[in-house]
Design a protein around this motif. Structure first.
Motif, PDB file in Angstrom:
ATOM      1  N   GLY A 223     -12.542  -5.339   4.120  1.00  0.00           N
ATOM      2  CA  GLY A 223     -11.822  -4.158   4.565  1.00  0.00           C
ATOM      3  C   GLY A 223     -10.325  -4.283   4.339  1.00  0.00           C
ATOM      4  O   GLY A 223      -9.747  -5.363   4.500  1.00  0.00           O
TER       5      GLY A 223
ATOM      6  N   CYS B 230     -13.252   0.165   3.145  1.00  0.00           N
ATOM      7  CA  CYS B 230     -14.047  -1.062   3.167  1.00  0.00           C
ATOM      8  C   CYS B 230     -15.256  -0.948   2.265  1.00  0.00           C
ATOM      9  O   CYS B 230     -15.681   0.148   1.899  1.00  0.00           O
ATOM     10  CB  CYS B 230     -14.461  -1.413   4.593  1.00  0.00           C
TER      11      CYS B 230
ATOM     12  N   CYS C 284     -14.630  -2.777  11.002  1.00  0.00           N
ATOM     13  CA  CYS C 284     -13.270  -2.310  10.696  1.00  0.00           C
ATOM     14  C   CYS C 284     -12.323  -2.459  11.896  1.00  0.00           C
ATOM     15  O   CYS C 284     -11.110  -2.519  11.710  1.00  0.00           O
ATOM     16  CB  CYS C 284     -13.300  -0.864  10.224  1.00  0.00           C
TER      17      CYS C 284
END
Length: 182
Positions: free
Chosen positions: A114, A129, A77
């Motif tokens: 994501g 995500c 992320c």
């Protein structure tokens, strides 16, 4: 020393997390329905919603995994928050951003998608995500649906903050009004 990408607006982004009271939060079961929807949209077994802090990703909802937080440098992320676009990695073992990530390798995570969770001014606060244990692709429709889900989560998080602010100002007004009457 930090060993992860840092957005150009990182200082302001972190200030936004403070402003919205989104730092240091734990799980929020109200967000689980959105993580579950992300799994259904993408046919993935796991999803999470998290805020990206300075050094830690704080998980607010997690479906299919048992996580409370992850060191930022070990997240995929961290790359999602670098732009306002959806990040799709069809095979994490083949992508240089994730191929050596210890969590990806240990968990045998092969797919990642994501979506940045952004405020009204375009600051990325966190991500929603999905992951899978096999490489895969997403259709344009699935990606579009994930984006809409990210927008909905953002609206809910910001609405909670606005409600807190409104309650605070109402209390201040009531105290002030009572003092004026005395």
């Amino acid at each position: 020393m930090k060993n992860f990408p840092i957005p150009a607006n990182e200082i302001e982004r972190i200030q936004r997390l403070h402003t919205y009271d989104l730092k240091g939060l734990g799980k929020d079961s109200e967000l689980d329905v959105f993580a579950e929807a992300a799994c259904l949209i993408t046919d993935c077994p796991s999803a999470l919603i998290a805020m990206m802090e300075e050094d830690t990703q704080m998980i607010q909802s997690c479906i299919g995994l048992e996580l409370e937080s992850v060191e930022r440098r070990n997240t995929v992320c961290q790359y999602t928050i670098m732009s306002s676009e959806v990040l799709v990695i069809e095979d994490t073992f083949e992508d240089p951003r994730s191929s050596t990530n210890p969590l990806i390798r240990a968990g045998n995570i092969r797919f990642y998608a994501g979506v940045p969770i952004m405020d009204d001014e375009g600051y990325t606060l966190g991500t929603i995500c999905v992951i899978d244990y096999i490489p895969k692709t997403l259709s344009d429709k699935q990606i579009h649906s994930l984006k809409k889900l990210g927008e909905a989560v953002s609206k809910i998080l910001l609405a909670k903050r606005r409600k807190k602010q409104a309650t605070y100002f109402e209390e201040v007004f009531n105290v002030s009004n009572n003092l004026i009457c005395v």
